[in-house]
Design an enzyme around this catalytic site. Structure first.
Site, short mmCIF file in Angstrom:
data_model
loop_
_atom_site.label_atom_id
_atom_site.label_comp_id
_atom_site.label_asym_id
_atom_site.label_seq_id
_atom_site.Cartn_x
_atom_site.Cartn_y
_atom_site.Cartn_z
N HIS A 1 -2.07 0.63 -5.48
CA HIS A 1 -0.81 -0.13 -5.36
C HIS A 1 -0.71 -1.17 -6.47
O HIS A 1 0.34 -1.37 -7.06
CB HIS A 1 -0.76 -0.88 -4.02
CG HIS A 1 -0.56 -0.02 -2.80
ND1 HIS A 1 -1.49 0.06 -1.80
CD2 HIS A 1 0.48 0.74 -2.41
CE1 HIS A 1 -1.04 0.85 -0.84
NE2 HIS A 1 0.15 1.28 -1.17
N LYS B 1 4.92 5.13 10.75
CA LYS B 1 3.66 5.87 10.88
C LYS B 1 2.62 4.94 11.49
O LYS B 1 2.79 3.72 11.47
CB LYS B 1 3.21 6.46 9.54
CG LYS B 1 2.97 5.47 8.41
CD LYS B 1 2.63 6.24 7.12
CE LYS B 1 2.33 5.32 5.97
NZ LYS B 1 2.22 5.99 4.67
N ARG C 1 1.46 10.14 -7.26
CA ARG C 1 0.09 10.61 -7.52
C ARG C 1 0.17 12.10 -7.83
O ARG C 1 0.83 12.49 -8.77
CB ARG C 1 -0.81 10.31 -6.31
CG ARG C 1 -1.18 8.85 -6.22
CD ARG C 1 -1.70 8.47 -4.87
NE ARG C 1 -0.63 8.53 -3.89
CZ ARG C 1 -0.65 7.96 -2.68
NH1 ARG C 1 -1.72 7.30 -2.31
NH2 ARG C 1 0.36 8.06 -1.87
N SER D 1 -4.32 4.39 0.95
CA SER D 1 -4.74 3.50 2.03
C SER D 1 -5.51 4.29 3.09
O SER D 1 -6.50 3.81 3.64
CB SER D 1 -3.53 2.82 2.68
OG SER D 1 -2.82 2.07 1.72
P1 ADP Z 1 4.72 4.45 2.20
O1 ADP Z 1 4.32 4.56 3.63
O2 ADP Z 1 6.10 3.89 2.00
O3 ADP Z 1 4.48 5.69 1.37
P2 ADP Z 1 2.39 3.30 0.89
O4 ADP Z 1 1.86 1.91 1.03
O5 ADP Z 1 1.53 4.41 1.36
O6 ADP Z 1 3.78 3.29 1.62
O7 ADP Z 1 2.76 3.58 -0.63
C1 ADP Z 1 3.72 2.78 -1.30
C2 ADP Z 1 3.96 3.39 -2.67
O8 ADP Z 1 2.80 3.21 -3.47
C3 ADP Z 1 4.24 4.90 -2.64
O9 ADP Z 1 5.22 5.20 -3.61
C4 ADP Z 1 2.91 5.49 -3.02
O10 ADP Z 1 3.07 6.76 -3.64
C5 ADP Z 1 2.41 4.46 -4.02
N1 ADP Z 1 0.96 4.50 -4.16
C6 ADP Z 1 0.02 4.19 -3.26
N2 ADP Z 1 -1.22 4.39 -3.75
C7 ADP Z 1 -1.05 4.84 -5.03
C8 ADP Z 1 -1.95 5.25 -6.08
N3 ADP Z 1 -3.26 5.27 -5.91
N4 ADP Z 1 -1.41 5.66 -7.23
C9 ADP Z 1 -0.06 5.68 -7.40
N5 ADP Z 1 0.84 5.32 -6.46
C10 ADP Z 1 0.35 4.90 -5.29
#
Ligand code: ADP
Length: 166
Positions: free
Chosen positions: A19, A43, A94, A132
């Site tokens: 992030h 979720k 990703r 995460s």
């Molecule tokens: P959501 O539930 O909205 O997907 P997340 O916290 O899982 O929320 O992710 C928020 C954003 O950050 C998403 O666009 C996700 O693809 C991006 N993201 C999370 N981890 C990574 C990573 N390691 N590399 C690139 N983008 C990431």
């Protein structure tokens, strides 16, 4: 509407170095970036909304990112983006597995607000496998998450799994 403001929304359960990589890239491009933590991300989450937001704020402090605001939000993201005057919506991509969901969200958000442009950024290769969920899995089994998350997050994960006895 402010062309200089970008919103970076997500569950951040918890915030990881992946992030942060995306956030730092967004900061290079946009003068104002607001991290928006979904109160009810639709979720199952480990950390309650206030904790997820608190961890984002703690990490911003840890890296000295005083220019970045962190807020919680409820309801429709497109609506919330409008209230803070964001013109760009930042998402990280990703592997191909992210693509279908992200495409769907981007098209839905464009329908809801044609003026809000979704901008996809890619993290550095070494952060591409980070999620995460993976971090929580490692922490649940007592693995060392410190290479993958900022210090306050590593501490919070340790406490969460210690107190749950998992
Ligand atoms: P959501 O539930 O909205 O997907 P997340 O916290 O899982 O929320 O992710 C928020 C954003 O950050 C998403 O666009 C996700 O693809 C991006 N993201 C999370 N981890 C990574 C990573 N390691 N590399 C690139 N983008 C990431």
């Amino acid at each position: 509407m402010d062309a200089a403001t970008a919103i970076y929304p997500g569950s951040f359960d918890p915030i990881t170095n992946g992030h942060l990589d995306i956030l730092n890239r967004a900061r290079e491009v946009f003068p104002r970036v607001v991290v928006a933590v979904a109160n009810d991300p639709g979720k199952a989450v480990l950390f309650p909304a206030e904790t997820r937001l608190g961890l984002v704020r703690c990490v911003l402090k840890e890296i000295g990112a005083d220019d970045v605001e962190a807020v919680g939000f409820d309801g429709l993201l497109a609506e919330f983006a409008r209230t803070i005057g964001a013109r760009a919506l930042i998402r990280g991509l990703r592997a191909v597995t992210d693509f279908e969901y992200e495409l769907q969200m981007a098209l839905a958000n464009r329908r809801l607000d044609p003026d809000l442009e979704t901008v996809f950024l890619m993290a550095e290769a070494r952060h591409c496998f980070l999620s995460s969920s993976l971090i929580k899995e490692v922490a649940r089994y007592g693995g060392d998450v410190s290479p993958f998350v900022p210090r306050c997050v590593a501490d919070a994960l340790r406490d969460a799994f210690r107190s749950s006895g998992c």
